[in-house]
Design an enzyme around this catalytic site. Structure first.
Site, mmCIF file in Angstrom:
data_model
loop_
_atom_site.group_PDB
_atom_site.id
_atom_site.type_symbol
_atom_site.label_atom_id
_atom_site.label_comp_id
_atom_site.label_asym_id
_atom_site.label_seq_id
_atom_site.Cartn_x
_atom_site.Cartn_y
_atom_site.Cartn_z
ATOM 1 N N GLY A 1 -6.428 -6.761 -5.510
ATOM 2 C CA GLY A 1 -7.051 -5.551 -6.053
ATOM 3 C C GLY A 1 -7.028 -4.426 -5.040
ATOM 4 N N LYS B 1 -3.724 1.364 -7.382
ATOM 5 C CA LYS B 1 -3.177 1.419 -8.743
ATOM 6 C C LYS B 1 -3.509 2.734 -9.432
ATOM 7 C CE LYS B 1 -5.162 -2.487 -10.025
ATOM 8 N NZ LYS B 1 -5.744 -2.938 -8.766
ATOM 9 N N GLY C 1 -12.641 0.294 -10.273
ATOM 10 C CA GLY C 1 -13.027 1.688 -10.098
ATOM 11 C C GLY C 1 -11.926 2.478 -9.456
ATOM 12 N N HIS C 2 -11.720 3.685 -9.926
ATOM 13 C CA HIS C 2 -10.821 4.557 -9.204
ATOM 14 C C HIS C 2 -11.387 5.964 -9.137
ATOM 15 C CE1 HIS C 2 -9.023 3.694 -13.238
ATOM 16 N NE2 HIS C 2 -9.330 4.958 -13.378
ATOM 17 N N ARG D 1 -19.305 -18.791 -26.236
ATOM 18 C CA ARG D 1 -19.444 -18.315 -27.624
ATOM 19 C C ARG D 1 -20.854 -17.842 -27.956
ATOM 20 N NH1 ARG D 1 -16.730 -23.708 -28.766
ATOM 21 N NH2 ARG D 1 -17.907 -23.912 -26.854
ATOM 22 N N GLN E 1 -8.108 -5.026 -11.050
ATOM 23 C CA GLN E 1 -8.128 -6.063 -9.994
ATOM 24 C C GLN E 1 -6.682 -6.434 -9.601
ATOM 25 O OE1 GLN E 1 -10.445 -6.906 -12.891
ATOM 26 N NE2 GLN E 1 -11.807 -5.528 -11.804
ATOM 27 N N ARG F 1 -18.403 -1.157 -0.507
ATOM 28 C CA ARG F 1 -18.256 -2.158 0.562
ATOM 29 C C ARG F 1 -16.991 -1.911 1.362
ATOM 30 N NH1 ARG F 1 -18.547 -7.829 -2.446
ATOM 31 N NH2 ARG F 1 -17.428 -6.634 -4.015
ATOM 32 N N ARG F 2 -17.063 -2.245 2.655
ATOM 33 C CA ARG F 2 -15.903 -2.123 3.509
ATOM 34 C C ARG F 2 -14.916 -3.237 3.149
ATOM 35 N NH1 ARG F 2 -15.520 -0.572 9.279
ATOM 36 N NH2 ARG F 2 -13.685 -1.647 10.026
ATOM 37 N N LYS G 1 0.391 3.447 0.354
ATOM 38 C CA LYS G 1 -0.263 3.620 1.661
ATOM 39 C C LYS G 1 0.631 3.279 2.853
ATOM 40 C CE LYS G 1 -5.096 3.489 0.496
ATOM 41 N NZ LYS G 1 -6.396 2.948 0.851
ATOM 42 N N SER H 1 4.440 5.219 -1.944
ATOM 43 C CA SER H 1 3.378 6.222 -1.897
ATOM 44 C C SER H 1 2.959 6.436 -0.441
ATOM 45 C CB SER H 1 2.203 5.748 -2.745
ATOM 46 O OG SER H 1 1.105 6.591 -2.537
ATOM 47 N N GLY I 1 0.429 8.804 0.602
ATOM 48 C CA GLY I 1 -0.786 9.620 0.678
ATOM 49 C C GLY I 1 -1.402 9.710 -0.696
#
Ligand code: IMP
Length: 441
Positions: free
Chosen positions: A7, A11, A35-36, A137, A218, A297-298, A325, A407, A409
């Protein structure tokens, strides 16, 4: 498009890039654990469930049946869009997705606390318990939320049941069914106009030859069945999960694009063979701004793991990769890549599905020279320093998969499109001499 690591592969940016040519973007699985961050008109906001394709006015976005929906957080995302004058008219929610309830969040957090040093390191958003109820269920689906009588019946039963767990197992105060029903009826009224039979809508789009992007959340190693169990999420982020979570057949997927960072990160607990400590970990974390969007979180940082990369190629049938990156490595003297593991004195070149074996794996590295110059302004392969190009070629060969996007940046233009990821390279196959075909050109 799926995550090829644990994750957080970046993305969001690749989705944004691919969404430009998508008529429909589907989120097949996961929930508000993802999250993005998106920057629009100078304003930063965070999305957890709504695909970022919503920012393109003609793109339809679907939250698929394999997702779990926390309506409270989803509606906060609606509010953010409204503040930015972005219409949510093109957002659709599957009627068969499951709904996260307050007891799911409480149980997720309390069970983590009870696990102590054996905790999974979840996002605490109730994801595991919501999926557990789905399998049991006893879950409540969006379609149930839409019907006041069904909601009352199912939720009263579920709250009474879960109150026993909250009180007896975790020593927590019980929930008042009436209060929760009232709260969720308000959510239902706001979400109602967006609820559809999403499988039907996706099928219709396929029949009309529309471009559909399935946006995995993820990553491969967090897959419930094929990841580093038990340190995984509770859904299937792998490519196969896109079919299940959208309600379409595998023959309808034309291409699978994996996203991997030029190094590796992981949040939460669990084995991570190439994890670094000390100064190098700090450099990657600082330069890569490696803090989670959802929990802050780191992230744990390490070298690129080619064994996991090969595993992601296999388990997802990757056609090509987007490497993100790369610029984070710009200042390093040398860069290591894990090419195999040492397991109990033997070389192991595949990901061991057995968790205790994986925990014993030690990385075997190949060291490559760094390029020690900024790549942030590179826009073509030819602009890259030779060592950076060699690094990328090494990764492609190691995993036998073409690299279609690089990518460098966060901004949209800091990207090298090596090949059109949608119409360009197909899955890496062996040529007549048994060598991987790395590129279609
Ligand atoms: P859960 O999905 O909240 O149950 O968390 C289970 C594991 O998946 C934990 O290690 C989380 O840190 C990890 N996880 C869940 N969602 C994400 C994500 O979007 N990015 C990275 N890790 C995630």
């Amino acid at each position: 498009m799926i995550g090829a690591q644990w994750g957080d592969e970046g993305k969001g940016k690749i989705t944004d890039l691919l969404s430009r040519s998508a008529d429909v973007v589907v989120r097949p699985q996961g929930g508000v654990n993802a999250g993005h961050t998106i920057v629009v008109k100078g304003q930063t906001f965070k999305l957890h469930l709504i695909p970022s394709g919503i920012l393109y006015p003609d793109t339809e976005c679907i939250i698929g049946s394999g997702t779990v929906i926390d309506p409270k957080i989803l509606l906060q995302e609606f509010d953010q869009l409204e503040r930015l004058n972005v219409s949510a008219d093109n957002l659709f929610i599957s009627q068969t997705a499951h709904v996260t309830m307050p007891y799911h969040r409480l149980i997720d957090q309390a069970s983590e606390e009870q696990r102590g040093k054996h905790k999974i390191g979840t996002t605490g958003r109730g994801i595991g318990p919501t999926y557990a109820d789905k399998s049991e269920r006893t879950g409540i689906r969006v379609v149930d939320l839409m019907d006041a009588d069904t909601l009352r019946k199912r939720l009263t039963w579920a709250i009474n049941y879960n109150n026993v767990i909250l009180e007896k197992l975790y020593n927590l105060a019980p929930l008042d069914p009436e209060e929760v029903i009232k709260e969720y009826q308000v959510y239902a009224d706001r979400l109602r106009p967006h609820v559809i039979d999403s499988s039907l809508k996706i099928y219709d789009a396929i029949q009309h030859r529309k471009n559909i992007l399935f946006e995995g959340a993820q990553g491969t190693l967090l897959d419930l069945d094929h990841g580093t169990y038990p340190y995984v999420t509770s859904s299937n982020p792998i490519a196969g999960g896109a079919c299940v979570g959208s309600g379409i057949g595998p023959t309808m997927i034309d291409r699978v694009i994996g996203v991997a960072k030029a190094y590796t990160t992981r949040v939460g607990e669990g084995p991570f063979p190439t994890e670094l400590d000390g100064e190098l970990n700090q450099i990657l974390c600082d330069r890569g701004a490696e803090f989670g969007t959802t929990t802050g979180r780191r992230r744990r940082c390490g070298w690129f793991d080619g064994v996991i990369g090969r595993y992601a190629v296999r388990i997802n049938g990757l056609d090509c990769l987007a490497i993100t990156k790369l610029d984070v490595l710009d200042e390093l003297d040398e860069i290591k890549v894990c090419v195999a593991y040492e397991l109990d004195g033997k070389t192991c070149d595949h990901f061991p599905g057995n968790a205790s074996e994986f925990a014993r794996c030690k990385p075997i590295y190949k060291t490559l020279p760094g390029w020690k110059t900024s790549t942030e302004e590179c826009r073509l392969l030819e602009d890259l320093p030779k060592q950076a190009l060699d690094y990328l070629k090494f990764l492609a060969e190691l995993m036998a998969v073409p690299i279609a996007i690089i990518s460098l940046g966060a901004s949209r233009d800091q990207t090298i499109i090596v090949e059109d990821p949608i119409h360009g390279p197909k899955r890496a196959l062996l040529d007549a001499n048994g060598s991987p075909v790395l590129s279609s050109t």
